[in-house]
Design a protein around this motif. Structure first.
Motif: not given
Length: 387
Positions: A82-105
């Motif tokens: 759980x703590x690892x998932x939360x840490x990962x999501x915070x980083x991914x959220x910061x990237x999305x705020x910059x307009x960076x998101x993973x490519x669609x599958x």
């Protein structure tokens, strides 16, 4: 726990990657450059599982590099606590705020995909030739993994490869160097073709004086910075092929550039200049002059003798080469007429008597100005003696 300590823990837990992680000494950029794409994902996953704060710190540092972002997007969130998932999501959220998101599958029907190829990087730059005759060159090229090589060298048509240094960097750092070199106002560096620079380095290295050894680093990297296609031209040869020369140019414009300090003086070695100065001073010793015309003839003869002493065939050719290389720099900086003037002066040195070339005279005058000034003063105050 610090990031460096956490990375040491990862190196111990993932022994196959330890030899890649430990030499980086906790530097995120060096760790990124040392690891293969799948290994980056493994290191991030271990950190998020065991040291979530350190995992977030490393991921944040890698977010400036495309290869680091790709590794972050490939971490399997479902395999984390759980703590690892939360840490990962915070980083991914910061990237999305910059307009960076993973490519669609990809569509499910796709059976296989090609592995992603790291974008190659390559660039080359040259400075103008300085008053001593030397110039600085830079060559940037991709290295294995996600790294890049940056080669910095000091080149001289007469002294050969004077200095040489090789650096490693991430491709992001190399791209920033290239952008800075291209965007800096009044930058002394002019972009050239990478193979064109290699051709120039090869030519200069081939003429390395026997009494000057190559820099140690150059010996190690020589093939990387000199190997080029057989039909590639140096920057100066490109300028000569593309521009031609000004119609009716006798080399006077290039001589004016020398006189104004924009070109040259590229002095000869001290022993050669000493002989030329002695020839001029010998002309000053004779005080018996019948007329002013005779004084002018004497000084002109002394000057031509000095030019012939300095500009032997070898120096004449290397001066012509320097003029052609200067023509390329002037051309790329928007000074086409001055570039053509340099090409005309180079052609004059190769085709005509060197003692009659204005640019040779101007280069000598810029080097031995005080001696020539005394010779001109002697003309003005010449002693007229009756028979």
């Amino acid at each position: 726990m610090s990031l460096a300590e956490a990375l040491e823990g990862a190196a111990s837990a993932l022994p196959a990657l330890g030899d890649s992680i430990r030499p980086a000494n906790g530097d995120p950029a060096r760790v990124l450059a040392a690891l293969q794409p799948a290994d980056r994902v493994a290191v991030l996953a271990w950190l998020f599982s065991h040291e979530p704060d350190a995992g977030a710190e490393l991921a944040g540092a890698w977010c400036d590099e495309e290869s680091g972002i790709e590794a972050l997007f490939n971490v399997d969130e479902t395999a984390l606590a759980k703590t690892g998932r939360k840490a990962l999501r915070r980083v991914l959220h910061a990237l999305r705020a910059r307009g960076i998101a993973p490519a669609p599958p990809p569509p499910k029907k796709i059976v296989a995909t090609l592995p992603r190829v790291e974008e190659e990087i390559g660039a080359a730059f040259l400075s103008a030739i300085d008053p001593s005759g030397a110039r600085v060159g830079y060559l940037v090229e991709s290295a294995a993994g996600a790294g890049a090589h940056l080669f910095e060298m000091v080149l001289d048509e007469e002294r050969g490869v004077v200095e040489f240094a090789a650096y490693t960097a991430t491709r992001g750092e190399a791209r920033r160097f290239v952008r800075t070199a291209l965007s800096r106002q009044g930058s002394p560096a002019t972009e050239v073709g990478a193979d064109s620079l290699r051709a120039l380095v090869a030519r200069i290295a081939a003429g390395q004086p026997p009494d000057r050894s190559f820099p140690r680093a150059f010996t190690e990297w020589r093939s990387r910075v000199t190997t080029h296609a057989p039909d590639v031209r140096t920057p100066g040869e490109l300028a000569r092929a593309e521009l031609g020369t000004l119609a009716g140019d006798t080399g006077k414009r290039a001589a004016e550039l020398v006189a104004s300090g924009e070109l040259g003086p590229w002095p000869a070695p001290v022993p050669v200049l000493r002989k030329a100065a002695e020839a001029l001073q010998e002309a000053l010793k004779s005080r018996l002059i019948v007329s002013g015309a005779q004084a002018r003839d004497r000084s002109e003869g002394a000057l031509k003798e000095a030019i012939a002493l300095v500009f032997d065939p070898a120096r004449t050719e290397l001066t012509a080469a320097r003029l052609e290389e200067t023509a390329y720099i002037l051309w790329k900086r928007g000074k086409e007429d001055d570039a053509r003037a340099c090409l005309a002066a180079a052609r004059g040195l190769r085709e005509g008597p060197v003692v009659d070339q204005p640019v040779a005279r101007a280069l000598l005058e810029a080097t031995l100005g005080p001696v020539l000034e005394k010779l001109r003063e002697e003309e003005k105050s010449s002693l007229i003696v009756k028979p």
